[in-house]
Design a protein around this motif. Sequence first.
Motif, PDB file in Angstrom:
ATOM      1  N   TRP A 272      14.895 -67.456 -13.863  1.00  0.00           N
ATOM      2  CA  TRP A 272      13.988 -67.747 -12.562  1.00  0.00           C
ATOM      3  C   TRP A 272      13.637 -66.500 -12.068  1.00  0.00           C
ATOM      4  O   TRP A 272      12.237 -66.660 -12.146  1.00  0.00           O
ATOM      5  N   ASN A 273      14.426 -65.389 -12.079  1.00  0.00           N
ATOM      6  CA  ASN A 273      13.704 -64.060 -11.727  1.00  0.00           C
ATOM      7  C   ASN A 273      12.618 -63.695 -12.522  1.00  0.00           C
ATOM      8  O   ASN A 273      11.666 -62.967 -12.341  1.00  0.00           O
ATOM      9  N   TYR A 274      12.716 -63.699 -14.066  1.00  0.00           N
ATOM     10  CA  TYR A 274      11.636 -63.280 -15.296  1.00  0.00           C
ATOM     11  C   TYR A 274      10.535 -64.136 -14.839  1.00  0.00           C
ATOM     12  O   TYR A 274       9.277 -63.666 -14.757  1.00  0.00           O
ATOM     13  N   GLU A 275      10.538 -65.495 -14.784  1.00  0.00           N
ATOM     14  CA  GLU A 275       9.690 -66.309 -14.737  1.00  0.00           C
ATOM     15  C   GLU A 275       8.646 -66.296 -13.438  1.00  0.00           C
ATOM     16  O   GLU A 275       7.539 -66.528 -13.563  1.00  0.00           O
ATOM     17  N   TYR A 276       9.498 -66.128 -12.185  1.00  0.00           N
ATOM     18  CA  TYR A 276       8.791 -66.138 -10.840  1.00  0.00           C
ATOM     19  C   TYR A 276       8.998 -64.991 -10.243  1.00  0.00           C
ATOM     20  O   TYR A 276       8.343 -64.898  -8.996  1.00  0.00           O
ATOM     21  N   GLY A 277       9.569 -63.962 -10.456  1.00  0.00           N
ATOM     22  CA  GLY A 277       9.516 -62.632  -9.872  1.00  0.00           C
ATOM     23  C   GLY A 277      10.497 -62.451  -8.638  1.00  0.00           C
ATOM     24  O   GLY A 277      10.466 -61.308  -8.034  1.00  0.00           O
ATOM     25  N   SER A 278      10.883 -63.597  -7.964  1.00  0.00           N
ATOM     26  CA  SER A 278      11.724 -63.589  -6.896  1.00  0.00           C
ATOM     27  C   SER A 278      12.508 -64.908  -6.666  1.00  0.00           C
ATOM     28  O   SER A 278      12.253 -65.834  -7.325  1.00  0.00           O
TER      29      SER A 278
ATOM     30  N   HIS B 295      16.546 -57.641  -0.645  1.00  0.00           N
ATOM     31  CA  HIS B 295      15.944 -56.745  -1.707  1.00  0.00           C
ATOM     32  C   HIS B 295      14.856 -55.963  -1.289  1.00  0.00           C
ATOM     33  O   HIS B 295      14.039 -56.487  -0.233  1.00  0.00           O
TER      34      HIS B 295
END
Length: 62
Positions: A31-37, A61
């Motif tokens: 998820w973090n890779y795809e959407y950045g947050s 963060h």
Amino acid sequence: MENMIAQFKHEVNNATEETFHSSVCSFLNLWNYEYGSFEHLPNEIHHLLHISQYDILTVDHE
């Protein structure tokens, strides 16, 4: 997004305690890779994550 969420829900529904934590970690990384947050993480996923040992969503963060 819909497919990723459906796959995650399927994984955790069939998971043992050990595989549940692995599935959560993998999902959060993807998820973090795809959407950045995690801002737009659906509420149903928040619920599943709150029953895990991962508090990544409650950490501020900067």
